[in-house]
Design an enzyme around this catalytic site. Sequence first.
Site, short mmCIF file in Angstrom:
data_model
loop_
_atom_site.label_atom_id
_atom_site.label_comp_id
_atom_site.label_asym_id
_atom_site.label_seq_id
_atom_site.Cartn_x
_atom_site.Cartn_y
_atom_site.Cartn_z
N SER A 1 31.10 11.16 84.39
CA SER A 1 30.61 9.81 83.99
C SER A 1 29.12 9.49 84.24
CB SER A 1 31.39 8.80 84.66
OG SER A 1 30.97 7.61 84.78
N TYR B 1 33.95 5.29 92.64
CA TYR B 1 34.32 6.32 91.66
C TYR B 1 33.09 7.08 91.37
CZ TYR B 1 34.69 6.83 86.35
OH TYR B 1 34.65 7.78 85.18
N1 LIG Z 1 36.85 5.35 79.24
C1 LIG Z 1 35.42 5.49 79.63
O1 LIG Z 1 34.93 4.55 79.42
C2 LIG Z 1 35.15 6.60 80.52
C3 LIG Z 1 33.70 6.97 80.85
C4 LIG Z 1 33.13 7.90 81.53
C5 LIG Z 1 34.14 8.78 81.91
N2 LIG Z 1 35.59 8.76 81.79
C6 LIG Z 1 36.40 9.86 82.16
O2 LIG Z 1 37.34 10.05 81.25
C7 LIG Z 1 38.57 10.67 81.71
C8 LIG Z 1 39.60 10.01 81.13
O3 LIG Z 1 39.50 8.66 81.14
P1 LIG Z 1 40.18 7.78 80.19
O4 LIG Z 1 39.29 6.45 80.04
O5 LIG Z 1 40.66 8.19 78.90
O6 LIG Z 1 41.57 6.99 81.23
P2 LIG Z 1 43.05 6.30 80.81
O7 LIG Z 1 42.93 5.69 79.50
O8 LIG Z 1 43.22 5.86 81.92
O9 LIG Z 1 44.01 7.72 80.83
C9 LIG Z 1 43.99 8.53 82.15
C10 LIG Z 1 44.94 9.61 81.82
O10 LIG Z 1 45.11 10.43 82.91
C11 LIG Z 1 46.32 10.26 83.39
N3 LIG Z 1 46.21 10.35 84.87
C12 LIG Z 1 45.74 9.60 85.39
N4 LIG Z 1 45.77 9.79 86.74
C13 LIG Z 1 46.71 10.98 86.93
C14 LIG Z 1 47.11 11.83 87.93
N5 LIG Z 1 46.83 11.62 89.28
N6 LIG Z 1 47.71 12.84 87.47
C15 LIG Z 1 48.12 13.29 86.35
N7 LIG Z 1 47.35 12.42 85.17
C16 LIG Z 1 46.83 11.32 85.60
C17 LIG Z 1 47.20 9.03 82.56
O11 LIG Z 1 48.44 9.21 82.63
P3 LIG Z 1 49.42 8.67 83.93
O12 LIG Z 1 48.78 7.21 84.38
O13 LIG Z 1 50.69 8.29 83.17
O14 LIG Z 1 49.33 9.46 84.96
C18 LIG Z 1 46.45 9.02 81.26
O15 LIG Z 1 47.16 10.06 80.62
C19 LIG Z 1 38.54 10.26 83.23
O16 LIG Z 1 38.00 11.57 83.94
C20 LIG Z 1 37.38 9.03 83.17
O17 LIG Z 1 36.73 9.12 84.52
C21 LIG Z 1 35.92 7.54 81.06
#
Ligand SMILES: NC(=O)c1ccc[n+]([C@@H]2O[C@H](COP(=O)([O-])OP(=O)(O)OC[C@H]3O[C@@H](n4cnc5c(N)ncnc54)[C@H](OP(=O)(O)O)[C@@H]3O)[C@@H](O)[C@H]2O)c1
Length: 232
Positions: free
Chosen positions: A138, A151
Amino acid sequence: MNNPTALITGASRGLGRALAAGLAREGFDLIIDARDRAALDAAAGALRAAGHTVTAIPGDVTDPSHRAALIAAASGLLDLLVNNAGTLGASPLPALADYPVAELRAAFEANVIAPVALTQLALPLLRASGGAVLNITSDAAVEAYAGWGGYGAAKAALEQASNVLAAEELAVRVWWADPGDLRTDMHQAAFPGEDISDRPSPASVVPAFVRLVTERLPSGRYRASHLLPVTP
Ligand SMILES: NC(=O)c1ccc[n+]([C@@H]2O[C@H](COP(=O)([O-])OP(=O)(O)OC[C@H]3O[C@@H](n4cnc5c(N)ncnc54)[C@H](OP(=O)(O)O)[C@@H]3O)[C@@H](O)[C@H]2O)c1
């Protein structure tokens, strides 16, 4: 020839789900996880309906036995590990002065310890295949946004672990990449009550990550926006 295999954590929704679909379209068989079994099964079902081969293993990446089950599912053949699952930590985002230490520890467990530990298990297979690790980080790892200290510090640690891994594992590509702001549940948790409909969809950045993988770009830090064509 077998299809290559990708293990993608956190693939039931958001970026992980979009990446899973994109990599499957590139010919990868998939191993995916998430904690919520029903949501994971729904994602796996949609991928299978599109003709892809998917092994879905519900569980928590912070659980060592779950990590072992993910690697066992690869049956000795793994080409790509995508450490995508992560947590925002406390929401609404607290200042570091007030950050509950238990939540800080949990953020490091999910965002740093778990991906490094899963990578340790995957490395023998990745060395054998000449494979790759993609760690999703990120801009909060490098920018000082108020409220993002827990974070951001965890993502910064993941970035430096990736950096050192790349120096140590010359037979394996190691990429750590910032996807940019995306319209996901995690992003909404960072901005509770705000309209985030102007943020790009997770699918919009998938071509950037597909480029990393298919062009086998050098190990290093990437921003999805720099790997995508410029839009007018
Ligand atoms: N969205 C943004 O703007 C953004 C920006 C920069 C970086 N990121 C990064 O992108 C990645 C994905 O984020 P996202 O925005 O797509 O998040 P999200 O929509 O909350 O999805 C997270 C996914 O990870 C799973 N998960 C979370 N904790 C887990 C655990 N302990 N064990 C196994 N599965 C787990 C969740 O399912 P369950 O909850 O059912 O486990 C879900 O499938 C992350 O690393 C985040 O830090 C996101």
